[in-house]
Scaffold this motif. Structure first.
Motif, PDB file in Angstrom:
ATOM      1  N   GLU A 659       0.696 -38.193 -18.985  1.00 51.11           N
ATOM      2  CA  GLU A 659       0.015 -38.668 -20.188  1.00 51.11           C
ATOM      3  C   GLU A 659      -1.296 -37.895 -20.399  1.00 51.11           C
ATOM      4  O   GLU A 659      -1.638 -37.519 -21.521  1.00 51.11           O
ATOM      5  N   SER A 660      -1.998 -37.639 -19.322  1.00 52.15           N
ATOM      6  CA  SER A 660      -3.248 -36.891 -19.409  1.00 52.15           C
ATOM      7  C   SER A 660      -2.988 -35.455 -19.865  1.00 52.15           C
ATOM      8  O   SER A 660      -3.731 -34.903 -20.697  1.00 52.15           O
ATOM      9  N   SER A 661      -1.932 -34.850 -19.379  1.00 52.90           N
ATOM     10  CA  SER A 661      -1.599 -33.475 -19.760  1.00 52.90           C
ATOM     11  C   SER A 661      -1.197 -33.386 -21.230  1.00 52.90           C
ATOM     12  O   SER A 661      -1.534 -32.418 -21.918  1.00 52.90           O
ATOM     13  N   LEU A 662      -0.486 -34.405 -21.717  1.00 50.58           N
ATOM     14  CA  LEU A 662      -0.122 -34.437 -23.133  1.00 50.58           C
ATOM     15  C   LEU A 662      -1.358 -34.552 -24.022  1.00 50.58           C
ATOM     16  O   LEU A 662      -1.444 -33.927 -25.079  1.00 50.58           O
ATOM     17  N   ALA A 663      -2.315 -35.385 -23.576  1.00 56.99           N
ATOM     18  CA  ALA A 663      -3.561 -35.508 -24.338  1.00 56.99           C
ATOM     19  C   ALA A 663      -4.314 -34.186 -24.362  1.00 56.99           C
ATOM     20  O   ALA A 663      -4.884 -33.792 -25.383  1.00 56.99           O
ATOM     21  N   LEU A 664      -4.289 -33.479 -23.245  1.00 54.93           N
ATOM     22  CA  LEU A 664      -4.947 -32.163 -23.185  1.00 54.93           C
ATOM     23  C   LEU A 664      -4.232 -31.162 -24.087  1.00 54.93           C
ATOM     24  O   LEU A 664      -4.884 -30.342 -24.752  1.00 54.93           O
ATOM     25  N   ILE A 686     -11.899 -35.461 -11.652  1.00 59.54           N
ATOM     26  CA  ILE A 686     -12.893 -34.450 -11.282  1.00 59.54           C
ATOM     27  C   ILE A 686     -12.252 -33.064 -11.270  1.00 59.54           C
ATOM     28  O   ILE A 686     -12.807 -32.087 -11.795  1.00 59.54           O
ATOM     29  N   MET A 687     -11.044 -32.964 -10.674  1.00 55.88           N
ATOM     30  CA  MET A 687     -10.357 -31.680 -10.640  1.00 55.88           C
ATOM     31  C   MET A 687      -9.997 -31.204 -12.047  1.00 55.88           C
ATOM     32  O   MET A 687     -10.033 -30.001 -12.341  1.00 55.88           O
ATOM     33  N   PHE A 688      -9.679 -32.152 -12.921  1.00 56.73           N
ATOM     34  CA  PHE A 688      -9.381 -31.817 -14.316  1.00 56.73           C
ATOM     35  C   PHE A 688     -10.580 -31.131 -14.974  1.00 56.73           C
ATOM     36  O   PHE A 688     -10.445 -30.098 -15.632  1.00 56.73           O
ATOM     37  N   HIS A 691     -11.077 -27.625 -13.589  1.00 58.67           N
ATOM     38  CA  HIS A 691     -10.103 -26.655 -14.105  1.00 58.67           C
ATOM     39  C   HIS A 691     -10.457 -26.180 -15.509  1.00 58.67           C
ATOM     40  O   HIS A 691     -10.147 -25.037 -15.879  1.00 58.67           O
ATOM     41  N   ILE A 692     -11.073 -27.048 -16.315  1.00 58.80           N
ATOM     42  CA  ILE A 692     -11.471 -26.620 -17.669  1.00 58.80           C
ATOM     43  C   ILE A 692     -12.931 -26.156 -17.682  1.00 58.80           C
ATOM     44  O   ILE A 692     -13.520 -25.984 -18.747  1.00 58.80           O
ATOM     45  N   HIS A 693     -13.524 -25.982 -16.484  1.00 62.60           N
ATOM     46  CA  HIS A 693     -14.881 -25.471 -16.305  1.00 62.60           C
ATOM     47  C   HIS A 693     -15.946 -26.354 -16.956  1.00 62.60           C
ATOM     48  O   HIS A 693     -16.982 -25.867 -17.410  1.00 62.60           O
ATOM     49  N   ASN A 694     -15.675 -27.657 -16.994  1.00 61.44           N
ATOM     50  CA  ASN A 694     -16.680 -28.615 -17.439  1.00 61.44           C
ATOM     51  C   ASN A 694     -17.436 -29.105 -16.211  1.00 61.44           C
ATOM     52  O   ASN A 694     -17.283 -30.239 -15.742  1.00 61.44           O
ATOM     53  N   TRP A 695     -18.284 -28.230 -15.675  1.00 64.45           N
ATOM     54  CA  TRP A 695     -18.911 -28.464 -14.368  1.00 64.45           C
ATOM     55  C   TRP A 695     -19.888 -29.637 -14.392  1.00 64.45           C
ATOM     56  O   TRP A 695     -19.940 -30.424 -13.433  1.00 64.45           O
ATOM     57  N   ARG A 716     -17.922 -25.043  -7.218  1.00 60.90           N
ATOM     58  CA  ARG A 716     -18.906 -24.360  -8.073  1.00 60.90           C
ATOM     59  C   ARG A 716     -19.394 -23.074  -7.412  1.00 60.90           C
ATOM     60  O   ARG A 716     -19.508 -22.033  -8.075  1.00 60.90           O
ATOM     61  N   ARG A 717     -19.667 -23.124  -6.144  1.00 58.28           N
ATOM     62  CA  ARG A 717     -20.159 -21.927  -5.452  1.00 58.28           C
ATOM     63  C   ARG A 717     -19.080 -20.853  -5.403  1.00 58.28           C
ATOM     64  O   ARG A 717     -19.387 -19.658  -5.560  1.00 58.28           O
ATOM     65  N   ASN A 718     -17.834 -21.236  -5.166  1.00 62.55           N
ATOM     66  CA  ASN A 718     -16.745 -20.251  -5.174  1.00 62.55           C
ATOM     67  C   ASN A 718     -16.598 -19.600  -6.546  1.00 62.55           C
ATOM     68  O   ASN A 718     -16.332 -18.392  -6.664  1.00 62.55           O
ATOM     69  N   TYR A 719     -16.774 -20.409  -7.596  1.00 62.64           N
ATOM     70  CA  TYR A 719     -16.674 -19.904  -8.974  1.00 62.64           C
ATOM     71  C   TYR A 719     -17.763 -18.873  -9.248  1.00 62.64           C
ATOM     72  O   TYR A 719     -17.487 -17.781  -9.796  1.00 62.64           O
ATOM     73  N   LEU A 720     -19.000 -19.175  -8.865  1.00 61.89           N
ATOM     74  CA  LEU A 720     -20.107 -18.250  -9.092  1.00 61.89           C
ATOM     75  C   LEU A 720     -19.962 -16.994  -8.250  1.00 61.89           C
ATOM     76  O   LEU A 720     -20.279 -15.879  -8.703  1.00 61.89           O
ATOM     77  N   GLU A 721     -19.470 -17.150  -7.040  1.00 56.37           N
ATOM     78  CA  GLU A 721     -19.296 -16.000  -6.154  1.00 56.37           C
ATOM     79  C   GLU A 721     -18.210 -15.058  -6.687  1.00 56.37           C
ATOM     80  O   GLU A 721     -18.342 -13.832  -6.624  1.00 56.37           O
TER      81      GLU A 721
END
Length: 756
Positions: A659-664, A686-688, A691-695, A716-721
């Motif tokens: 249901e969440s994926s359909l809303a997305l 939180i993982m959602f 994944h959409i980079h809404n940190w 977040r640190r892995n993303y920046l690195e």
């Protein structure tokens, strides 16, 4: 469309010099024998009102403050009539039988006297070459212009911030604000005799002894130049809604549209016409003739057509209604002069001076009659359930059974200043652009009458159109602003209306009642959005689900008149109508979608092989959670990534995640997150967001639920690195010193995935 003119002859031997209409169909007349009189259309008699104190002087110009201006300035004095005279004085009158105040204004003749549109100030201009601004009670505020040459004509703009005046062959536009340069245009090759600034369309018309009349915009750019006429242009006057312009010269009156194109030529035997003045209901024009007589001209042969019915006003009190399919014709007679006619939704509405007649087509024998509460009617608007009568002081909404439903009111209400493209009505809502603040739209629920939150736009609004639909929950409004951007506004009860930009460089639009599609003009292109409400969820699909027609073959100046069934009716500056066909399959597709016949929809799209239809079906299928149909649609329009995502959704066994994926997929990110949170899936929420980079939102959820904070910081640190960036988010900078065990975080993520 033409004028039926009558020369008013009375026992007076003196010449009529100036005129002005009152609100009850009476004309105030200034004569060259220093008298003021009143002529009544009802009694056809002239009554002397008063004499000027100085018998050697006579009135030159006369301007009556309208009822609306008096209503919006209740505490600003009571003077209503402004008269200028040949001895340099201006006179203010609060009663038509007494001059309340006389002021020495100029040296020599005072050629111009004009109330400002808001009724708070007035201007005078004279042969001494000066223009002065006065308060409402006759106190001098400023000497705005000082010239050596006489000023023959001047006028205000719509918001009382600028004036236009003539200086021999030059047109001057001057702002009342300091340090703004005056715009000067050498508009004619000879003396300019008259200038008028339209309150509705912000256009200026000038006419002079060079036998031309010309139209300018508010910046002095040329809009229209007439052909050379046989005699000098002595007078002209705009209709209050800006749709018509009356121009006069020797023995001739021209009726022109707002672009200056001549619609009809009317010949009269009266010599040159010195002054023209529209009546408050915009159906008559009074004129001062060179022979010293008063002439009243009534606008006849006005016509209106809808579907198979055609109505023509043949005279002041008669109208012919023709059914072109059945080839029947019926003449309607009215006890008073016909003022306004509107026809739509199988109903004909006719207003006279005091009454409103409601006919149900095709039965024209027994109308229902309403006695008007305000006789100065300016506009009639119809919907499928109601019709609204806009008069000078009120708005009344009736059912077709003539029952009063509501009478909306808003601050600074000036109904006579409301233009047709500034007001819109549906079966549930009324929307009106404010007359003083052009960035504000007042919205009302019709029954019961409820004032909804006011829409405040960033720029001036030029066009307002409500979507007409049977569904009360669909409350959408389309608007075009001064930057020619088009927006869709979602009207809400409690929250402020949400605005979505649909496109740029549009100047005219119209909704379709049957399909809820929207047509708009962009330069020489006609754009039809099959479903503009897709913009609320998916901007890509709304750009694909449109139909574009090139109109350059027909010219470049059009307006949309009507969008009905699968035909868009356009009208150009010459009054020529052009009909453009929209896909006839659109209505069938909307009916299939409404009935949830998805296989039929897919068959139609396969046969047509039209990307716009596939995009329309894709958006509708996603909202209806029809994954098989949506997958085929996205493949057809080349959205491979979305089709792949739908295939992924089909493999998800967790109902909440699906249901969440359909809303997305529908573009509803906040709804997708709330579905997860409602079902206790904090980790997935939180993982959602990660994944959409809404940190920021991911960190906010972790802090709020006191869970997975280290995981968010680790991600977040892995993303920046990975992207070789420095941390700039202040919310994450607070946790820059937190030490994290990578192995422990990875183990925690693996355990959560296995548990879920």
């Amino acid at each position: 469309m033409r004028f039926k003119s009558t020369i008013i002859k009375d026992s007076e031997d003196h010449f009529v010099v100036c005129i002005g209409w009152t609100g009850n169909d009476e004309i105030i007349i200034g004569r060259n024998d220093s008298t003021l009189s009143k002529w009544s259309q009802t009694s056809k008699e002239s009554i002397k009102l008063c004499d000027f104190s100085d018998e050697s002087s006579y009135p030159i110009d006369l301007h009556i403050l309208s009822s609306t201006q008096r209503l919006t300035n209740k505490n600003a004095g009571i003077e209503q009539i402004l008269i200028t005279s040949s001895n340099g004085k201006l006179h203010l009158m609060s009663k038509t039988s007494k001059i309340d105040k006389t002021v020495d204004a100029h040296e020599g003749n005072v050629t111009v006297g004009k109330w400002s549109p808001d009724g708070s100030t007035l201007l005078t201009a004279g042969e001494d070459g000066s223009i002065k601004i006065w308060s409402r009670i006759g106190m001098l505020r400023t000497k705005l212009v000082v010239n050596a040459e006489p000023i023959l004509s001047a006028d205000w703009n719509s918001d009382s911030s600028k004036i236009v005046y003539t200086q021999h062959d030059t047109l001057c536009i001057k702002s009342l604000k300091a340090n703004i340069k005056t715009i000067r245009i050498r508009g004619h090759s000879d003396l300019i005799l008259k200038v008028s600034w339209c309150r509705a369309n912000d256009l200026i018309v000038s006419g002079g002894e060079d036998c031309y009349y010309k139209i300018w915009d508010s910046y002095g750019n040329s809009v229209f130049v007439s052909e050379k006429l046989t005699h000098p242009v002595t007078s002209h006057c705009w209709k209050s809604d800006g749709n018509l312009l009356v121009v006069s010269f020797y023995n001739t009156i021209l009726i022109c549209n707002q672009y200056g194109v001549v619609l009809s030529t009317n010949y009269v035997d009266c010599g040159s016409i010195c002054t023209l003045c529209w009546s408050p209901d915009s159906t008559q024009v009074a004129a001062v003739c060179a022979n010293g007589r008063l002439m009243v001209s009534t606008l006849v042969e006005r016509s209106i057509s809808r579907r198979n019915f055609h109505c023509l006003i043949t005279s002041r009190k008669t109208m012919a209604v023709k059914d072109v399919l059945n080839e029947t014709k019926e003449n309607l007679d009215f006890p008073e002069r016909i003022v306004h006619v509107a026809m739509e939704y199988n109903h004909l509405i006719v207003t006279t001076c005091t009454q409103c007649f409601v006919y149900q087509m095709p039965n024209l024998n027994t109308p229902q009659i309403i006695n008007l509460k305000d006789t100065n009617v300016f506009m009639i608007i119809l919907t499928e359930k109601y019709f609204a009568i806009l008069s000078i002081s009120r708005v009344d909404i009736y059912t077709f059974d003539c029952k009063l439903v509501s009478s909306p009111k808003w601050p600074s209400m000036q109904c006579d200043a409301v233009q047709r493209n500034h007001v819109s009505i549906s079966d549930h809502i009324l929307a009106v652009r404010d007359q003083l603040n052009d960035k504000m739209i007042h919205v009302f629920e019709i029954a019961p009458l409820i004032a909804l939150p006011t829409i405040k736009h960033e720029f001036a609004v030029t066009d307002v159109q409500l979507m007409t639909t049977k569904f009360q929950d669909k409350r959408y409004l389309a608007l075009i602003d001064s930057n020619m951007n088009i927006f869709i506004v979602h009207i809400g009860h409690k929250d402020c209306a949400k605005t979505y930009k649909l496109g740029s460089m549009f100047h005219s639009m119209c909704w379709n009642n049957q399909t809820e599609s929207l047509a708009a003009l962009q330069y020489t292109n006609l754009i039809v959005w099959y479903d503009p409400l897709l913009l609320l969820n998916d901007q890509i699909l709304v750009r694909k689900s449109l139909e574009k027609s090139d109109l350059s073959l027909y010219g470049n100046k059009f307006n949309i008149e009507l969008y009905e069934d699968n035909m868009v009716s356009l009208i150009n500056t010459d009054g020529v109508k052009i009909f453009i066909q929209v896909s006839p399959y659109l209505e069938a597709m909307k009916n299939y979608i409404g009935a949830s016949k998805w296989m039929e929809c897919r068959i139609v799209c396969r046969e047509m092989k039209n990307e716009a239809m596939w995009a329309l079906l894709a958006g509708s299928a996603v909202l209806a959670k029809q994954l098989d149909t949506a997958e085929e649609c996205f493949l057809a329009i080349g959205q491979i990534e979305r089709a792949t995502y739908i295939q992924h959704i089909k493999t998800i066994s967790d109902r909440t995640v699906q249901e969440s994926s359909l809303a997305l997929l529908s573009g509803k990110t906040s709804e997708a997150e709330s579905i997860l949170l409602r079902n206790g899936s904090t980790f997935k929420a939180i993982m959602f967001n990660i994944h959409i980079h809404n940190w920021s939102r991911a960190l906010e959820l972790a802090v709020k639920h006191k869970k997975y904070l280290n995981m968010v910081i680790y991600k977040r640190r892995n993303y920046l690195e990975f992207y070789k960036k420095e941390e700039t988010n202040e919310k994450f900078l607070k946790y820059s010193n937190v030490e994290i065990d990578n192995d422990e975080i990875l183990k925690e993520i693996e355990e959560e995935n296995q548990r879920l």
